[in-house]
Design an enzyme around this catalytic site. Structure first.
Site, PDB file in Angstrom:
ATOM      1  N   GLU A  47     -30.765 -47.395 -59.798  1.00 65.46           N
ATOM      2  CA  GLU A  47     -29.744 -48.226 -59.162  1.00 65.46           C
ATOM      3  C   GLU A  47     -30.263 -48.712 -57.818  1.00 65.46           C
ATOM      4  OE1 GLU A  47     -25.474 -46.831 -59.945  1.00 65.46           O
ATOM      5  OE2 GLU A  47     -26.570 -44.979 -59.601  1.00 65.46           O
ATOM      6  N   HIS A  72     -19.035 -43.152 -69.789  1.00 68.11           N
ATOM      7  CA  HIS A  72     -19.045 -44.588 -70.102  1.00 68.11           C
ATOM      8  C   HIS A  72     -20.400 -45.057 -70.628  1.00 68.11           C
ATOM      9  CE1 HIS A  72     -20.657 -45.149 -66.006  1.00 68.11           C
ATOM     10  NE2 HIS A  72     -21.032 -46.342 -66.378  1.00 68.11           N
ATOM     11  N   LYS A 116     -15.079 -38.280 -66.036  1.00 68.11           N
ATOM     12  CA  LYS A 116     -15.957 -37.390 -65.318  1.00 68.11           C
ATOM     13  C   LYS A 116     -15.612 -37.485 -63.831  1.00 68.11           C
ATOM     14  CE  LYS A 116     -20.074 -38.790 -63.887  1.00 68.11           C
ATOM     15  NZ  LYS A 116     -20.283 -39.795 -62.848  1.00 68.11           N
ATOM     16  N   ARG A 173       1.368 -42.879 -57.151  1.00 69.29           N
ATOM     17  CA  ARG A 173       2.300 -42.508 -56.082  1.00 69.29           C
ATOM     18  C   ARG A 173       2.720 -43.695 -55.216  1.00 69.29           C
ATOM     19  NH1 ARG A 173       0.213 -37.397 -52.900  1.00 69.29           N
ATOM     20  NH2 ARG A 173      -1.559 -38.786 -52.898  1.00 69.29           N
ATOM     21  N   LYS A 211     -21.860 -48.184 -73.893  1.00 70.87           N
ATOM     22  CA  LYS A 211     -22.752 -49.337 -73.689  1.00 70.87           C
ATOM     23  C   LYS A 211     -23.314 -49.788 -75.038  1.00 70.87           C
ATOM     24  CE  LYS A 211     -23.980 -48.174 -68.934  1.00 70.87           C
ATOM     25  NZ  LYS A 211     -23.579 -49.236 -68.030  1.00 70.87           N
ATOM     26  N   HIS A 227     -24.682 -38.732 -68.046  1.00 73.03           N
ATOM     27  CA  HIS A 227     -25.201 -39.966 -68.641  1.00 73.03           C
ATOM     28  C   HIS A 227     -26.605 -39.798 -69.239  1.00 73.03           C
ATOM     29  CE1 HIS A 227     -21.745 -41.583 -66.794  1.00 73.03           C
ATOM     30  NE2 HIS A 227     -22.251 -41.906 -65.625  1.00 73.03           N
ATOM     31  N   ASP A 284     -23.976 -35.932 -60.835  1.00 72.83           N
ATOM     32  CA  ASP A 284     -23.300 -37.227 -60.976  1.00 72.83           C
ATOM     33  C   ASP A 284     -23.845 -38.032 -62.154  1.00 72.83           C
ATOM     34  OD1 ASP A 284     -21.544 -39.368 -59.980  1.00 72.83           O
ATOM     35  OD2 ASP A 284     -23.398 -40.409 -59.450  1.00 72.83           O
ATOM     36  N   LYS A 296     -30.623 -43.606 -56.542  1.00 72.12           N
ATOM     37  CA  LYS A 296     -29.965 -44.728 -55.864  1.00 72.12           C
ATOM     38  C   LYS A 296     -30.953 -45.366 -54.896  1.00 72.12           C
ATOM     39  CE  LYS A 296     -25.358 -43.142 -56.673  1.00 72.12           C
ATOM     40  NZ  LYS A 296     -24.925 -43.931 -57.818  1.00 72.12           N
TER      41      LYS A 296
HETATM   42  C1  BG6 Z   1     -21.084 -43.318 -62.487  1.00 71.16           C
HETATM   43  C2  BG6 Z   1     -21.644 -42.605 -61.288  1.00 71.16           C
HETATM   44  O1  BG6 Z   1     -20.697 -42.415 -63.462  1.00 71.16           O
HETATM   45  O2  BG6 Z   1     -22.065 -44.205 -63.009  1.00 71.16           O
HETATM   46  C3  BG6 Z   1     -22.114 -43.598 -60.242  1.00 71.16           C
HETATM   47  O3  BG6 Z   1     -20.651 -41.750 -60.736  1.00 71.16           O
HETATM   48  C4  BG6 Z   1     -23.055 -44.611 -60.839  1.00 71.16           C
HETATM   49  O4  BG6 Z   1     -22.724 -42.914 -59.137  1.00 71.16           O
HETATM   50  C5  BG6 Z   1     -22.484 -45.214 -62.114  1.00 71.16           C
HETATM   51  O5  BG6 Z   1     -23.302 -45.613 -59.864  1.00 71.16           O
HETATM   52  C6  BG6 Z   1     -23.515 -46.068 -62.815  1.00 71.16           C
HETATM   53  O6  BG6 Z   1     -22.923 -46.740 -63.907  1.00 71.16           O
HETATM   54  P1  BG6 Z   1     -23.506 -48.115 -64.429  1.00 71.16           P
HETATM   55  O7  BG6 Z   1     -22.707 -48.422 -65.643  1.00 71.16           O
HETATM   56  O8  BG6 Z   1     -23.314 -49.114 -63.335  1.00 71.16           O
HETATM   57  O9  BG6 Z   1     -24.964 -47.888 -64.711  1.00 71.16           O
END
Ligand code: BG6
Length: 484
Positions: A216, A178, A148, A51, A182, A240, A235, A331
């Protein structure tokens, strides 16, 4: 060792949300690296659609800055950067209105792969899908890529699948997780199914338990509003970690093709058993010096959303009955590290006596950082003084094994986008997989909501709440240290 880069067919990739965070951080820098690697044929075009009131020149400048800020390493000279920028175009489009759609349609060229990346909230998927058809851009061979979160529960995921199915066939829909892009995650399948060594031992007779950790160090940062509606379960774990679980636990597919692999993953999800309340621990990080607490970051002092979750899962099938899978993610933990550890059972009888201690083989698959694998084997401690046993790693770091080539390992997004252009859906989630995953997590979430469970506070830089440690201690097991 020289890696071979095979160029993909010429394509037009339209990125809806082309000025957004994901596009700037991941999608565009990823495409830039593929361009540098020589994977994009002349004539390929990337069309940003959003936009914002920009023209192509301003968009190219925005992308140049994003690539410099978020691109990994700078192997490109100025000429190459210019070549990449020349592939970019911009159209101002309103997903909910008519603005820009005809201009976008007029830009489309025939005889090339056409892909539309929906890098926008799921609330817009239906509008985009509808207008792509209305303006004649979506033919039977085009592809759409969706991100997602794919829903927040079973019902919303079903609704999204239904909306997309009105306009596209399942073979055209690429749902990104994603983690599946990896390098080590894909290697997991090769290690399991390309070697004779592991597969015979890959079952409850030999495996004591499996641990999956995705830790993380960052907090929820500027994403507090989104995150507070999701939490670690929605999340990270529902997608994942469950994808990792599927790849580690699935039966060998007959071939490496999209449906064969996804059928096997789906069977794992459907075999996941019920989780008792004492088999799950949720936590929330506390304040740490300058860093705010989860409650502050989420801007919700009464939030009961978890920034950490650990659970013990059971797979009810012949291969895995009796072998628990411990999953945890959070986290603001001690280190940023993701790994899967397959912990084998003790040898049935120790001929070396009790003093030699208990030794176990552990196969560790490191997703990040230092992608690689390590197999712990027990040997005799060198030197005189009796038979003392010692665990040593047989270590395969990809960086060391592959030398300079490891710098060329594409990041998850690079690989997945190229797979979209190639038309390979193996590393993308199928609609029924996503629904099955929600079907398993929904009752777990509903149960803690009904009980009114509060997440347990944990310190920044820790391994999460102590109760998560207890989850394993109770079973006479322990988590591996979270460390780089
Ligand atoms: C995302 C989550 O899908 O993956 C995030 O929404 C997270 O909260 C991230 O930080 C982690 O991805 P990676 O590749 O950095 O481990």
């Amino acid at each position: 060792m020289v890696s071979r880069v095979i160029p993909v067919e010429t394509f037009d990739l339209v990125i809806f949300g082309g000025t957004g965070d994901l596009a700037r951080r991941k999608i565009l820098p990823g495409l830039f690296r593929r361009f540098c690697a020589g994977q994009m044929e002349d004539g390929a075009r990337i069309i940003g659609a959003a936009r914002s009131d920009l023209d192509t020149a301003a968009y190219r400048e925005m992308v140049r800055e994003a690539v410099i800020e978020f691109g990994r390493g700078g192997t490109c000279d100025i000429g190459t950067m210019q070549g990449f920028l020349d592939t970019l175009h911009y159209v101002r489009v309103d997903a909910r209105g008519e603005q820009g759609w005809q201009s976008l349609a007029d830009m489309m060229l025939p005889d090339r792969v056409r892909a539309f990346y929906f890098s926008v909230g799921p609330g817009l998927f239906g509008d985009l899908a509808k207008r792509l058809h209305q303006y004649g851009m979506a033919d039977a061979s085009c592809r759409i890529v969706v991100e997602k979160p794919f829903g927040r529960d079973l019902q919303s995921a079903r609704d999204l699948n239904a909306v997309l199915a009105q306009h596209f066939d399942e073979t055209q829909i690429y749902r990104i997780d994603h983690y599946l892009g990896k390098e080590t995650v894909q290697n997991l399948m090769v290690v399991r199914f390309g070697n004779m060594l592991f597969e015979p031992l890959w079952n409850s007779q030999y495996v004591d338990h499996i641990q999956i950790t995705v830790a993380e160090t960052v907090g929820v940062g500027g994403r507090g509003e989104y995150y507070d509606r999701s939490g670690a379960m929605r999340d990270m774990l529902q997608n994942h970690l469950m994808q990792l679980l599927c790849l580690i636990a699935m039966e060998p597919p007959a071939k490496f093709d999209p449906d064969a692999v996804r059928d096997e993953k789906l069977k794992v999800i459907r075999a996941l058993g019920h989780i008792a309340p004492e088999e799950i621990v949720r936590g929330q990080y506390m304040k740490d010096g300058e860093n705010g607490s989860y409650l502050e970051d989420a801007n919700n002092p009464r939030s009961t959303t978890e920034s950490f979750v650990a659970l013990k899962a059971h797979i009810s099938n012949w291969r895995w009955a009796g072998t628990p899978f411990y999953l945890r993610t959070g986290k603001r933990l001690k280190a940023r590290t993701s790994e899967i550890a397959v912990v084998f059972k003790d040898a049935p009888h120790s001929i070396f006596g009790a003093k030699a201690g208990r030794h176990r083989n552990i196969l560790t698959i490191r997703l990040q950082p230092n992608e690689g694998m390590e197999l712990g084997v027990t040997i005799k401690e060198p030197g005189p003084g009796g038979m003392r046993l010692l665990d040593v790693p047989l270590d395969m770091s990809f960086a060391e094994a592959l030398g300079e080539d490891s710098a060329e390992i594409p990041d998850a997004y690079e690989r997945l986008i190229m797979d979209v252009i190639r038309g390979n859906q193996t590393l993308f989630m199928r609609g029924d997989e996503v629904e099955a995953a929600w079907k398993w997590t929904d009752p777990i979430i509903a149960a803690w909501e009904d009980r009114g469970d509060q997440p347990i506070p944990y310190e920044t830089g820790s391994s999460g709440p102590d109760d998560a440690l207890m989850l394993m201690h109770r079973d006479g097991r322990r988590w591996r240290e979270i460390m780089i």
